[in-house]
Design an enzyme around this catalytic site. Structure first.
Site, PDB file in Angstrom:
ATOM      1  N   TYR A  76       0.754  -1.112   0.034  1.00 29.45           N
ATOM      2  CA  TYR A  76       0.025  -0.115  -0.024  1.00 29.45           C
ATOM      3  C   TYR A  76       0.963   1.195  -0.110  1.00 29.45           C
ATOM      4  O   TYR A  76       0.671   2.079  -0.689  1.00 29.45           O
ATOM      5  CB  TYR A  76      -0.935   0.084   1.063  1.00 29.45           C
ATOM      6  CG  TYR A  76      -1.814   1.202   1.397  1.00 29.45           C
ATOM      7  CD1 TYR A  76      -2.945   1.493   0.440  1.00 29.45           C
ATOM      8  CD2 TYR A  76      -1.491   2.368   2.102  1.00 29.45           C
ATOM      9  CE1 TYR A  76      -3.722   2.495   0.644  1.00 29.45           C
ATOM     10  CE2 TYR A  76      -2.228   3.500   2.278  1.00 29.45           C
ATOM     11  CZ  TYR A  76      -3.253   3.608   1.681  1.00 29.45           C
ATOM     12  OH  TYR A  76      -4.154   4.586   1.700  1.00 29.45           O
ATOM     13  N   LYS A 124       1.391   3.968  -3.179  1.00 31.69           N
ATOM     14  CA  LYS A 124       1.082   5.671  -2.884  1.00 31.69           C
ATOM     15  C   LYS A 124       2.264   6.419  -3.190  1.00 31.69           C
ATOM     16  O   LYS A 124       2.034   7.372  -3.965  1.00 31.69           O
ATOM     17  CB  LYS A 124       0.604   6.021  -1.633  1.00 31.69           C
ATOM     18  CG  LYS A 124      -0.777   5.360  -1.082  1.00 31.69           C
ATOM     19  CD  LYS A 124      -1.910   5.830  -2.100  1.00 31.69           C
ATOM     20  CE  LYS A 124      -3.368   5.228  -1.627  1.00 31.69           C
ATOM     21  NZ  LYS A 124      -4.459   5.989  -2.389  1.00 31.69           N
TER      22      LYS A 124
END
Length: 341
Positions: free
Chosen positions: A213, A217
């Protein structure tokens, strides 16, 4: 005001310093009460639940004329729309299908926006996944988190930019606000030196459920840095917004049962409410102006990008990621779009 690209990288550790400031030592900022979005049209992705739904509701509370809920499940989107229509009967609230795991769905969605909308002022890209196991997206063959959080979000951004440029009033540039996470500061990004880079994410040996994750990003921040160099803030203001650690979302829905229990307790103790988290999206999309173009907004302020982006290694990988991503999107006239912008 200085943009994120001009700020020096932060040398303060994210945990616990930034985290404690974000969650406990920052006063929320909401748009002025006299904010009026009458006649404006907005798209919010992932808007049938959590942050996206709250963001949609807040936009409507400022008299937004037309809201498009962009959701994977039209049924769930309609269920959310029923409640919003009861609360805001004067607004047009549409539900459009958008599957962020499918390039075809993104192309159909943006073609519809271009064809059916006479105006588009705001697009808030909130949809994302995180912290699940290794999964390959059947439609593209890419690892799911990278597909949705990075590749599909960047494709949607590119395709929305000319629409926002063409369909926003000449005296009011379109707004593209993209959800990010400053967990990017902690990204290990262990495959960063792989050549080619993008296919390496589809190899399970590089997959780390606790890091994917954050890395997804970080990739988004690397790409948007480059993309916004090609976009004039007079046409579309593009920024990245960090909503903070928020309770009441489904971001951790794919984690293990023990992890869900832990995260529920941790969120109860330290999480922002969805009302506060969603206010950061409104700040980025309707309060901040051209000064925020190409910047990261954290705690309602312009903040630096992840320190990695300021390094020589980071800039080299940024360029390679940019070229590989444009090649990934060779099924659209990406160079023509960028030239138009």
């Amino acid at each position: 005001m200085v943009s994120s690209k001009e700020l020096p990288p932060s040398t303060t550790p994210f945990f616990p310093n930034h985290f404690l400031k974000n969650q406990f030592r920052t006063k929320p900022q909401f748009p002025p009460k006299n904010t009026d979005l009458s006649s404006k049209v907005a798209i919010v992705t992932g808007s049938n639940t959590g942050l996206g739904l709250e963001c949609a509701s807040q936009l409507l509370s400022y008299k937004l004329s037309h809201l498009i809920l962009a959701v994977r499940s039209p049924t769930k989107g309609e269920n959310a729309a029923v409640t919003l229509r009861q609360q805001y009967p004067g607004a047009i609230i549409s539900v459009w299908q958008l599957d962020m795991a499918s390039y075809d769905s993104i192309r159909v969605f943006t073609a519809r926006a271009d064809k059916e909308l006479s105006r588009l002022d705001i697009a808030i890209l909130n949809a994302g996944v995180g912290f699940g196991g290794f999964k390959i997206s059947p439609a593209t063959g890419h690892e799911e988190t990278i597909q949705i959080n990075y590749l599909s979000t960047m494709l949607l951004s590119i395709l929305l930019l000319p629409i926002l440029k063409n369909k926003s009033p000449a005296d009011s540039p379109g707004r593209l606000t993209i959800s990010t996470a400053m967990l990017s500061v902690t990204a290990r990004f262990i495959n960063k030196n792989e050549v080619p880079l993008l296919p390496s994410f589809d190899n399970k040996k590089y997959f780390d459920s606790m890091d994917i994750y954050s890395t997804s990003k970080l990739l988004g921040q690397l790409f948007i840095w480059k993309l916004t160099d090609l976009v004039s803030a007079d046409d579309v203001v593009v920024n990245l917004v960090e909503p903070g650690f928020v309770k009441g979302t489904e971001l951790h829905r794919d984690t293990s049962v023990p992890a869900k229990v832990f995260m529920s307790l941790f969120k109860a103790i330290s999480g922002r409410t969805v009302k506060v988290g969603a206010s950061t999206y409104l700040d980025g999309s309707i309060v901040k102006g051209k000064e925020s173009h190409g910047s990261v907004l954290m705690n309602w302020e312009i903040a630096p990008y992840a320190p990695f982006q300021y390094t020589l290694e980071g800039k080299i990988i940024m360029e390679r990621l940019w070229q590989e991503t444009l090649s990934e999107f060779n099924f659209i006239d990406v160079n023509g779009i960028l030239k138009f912008l």
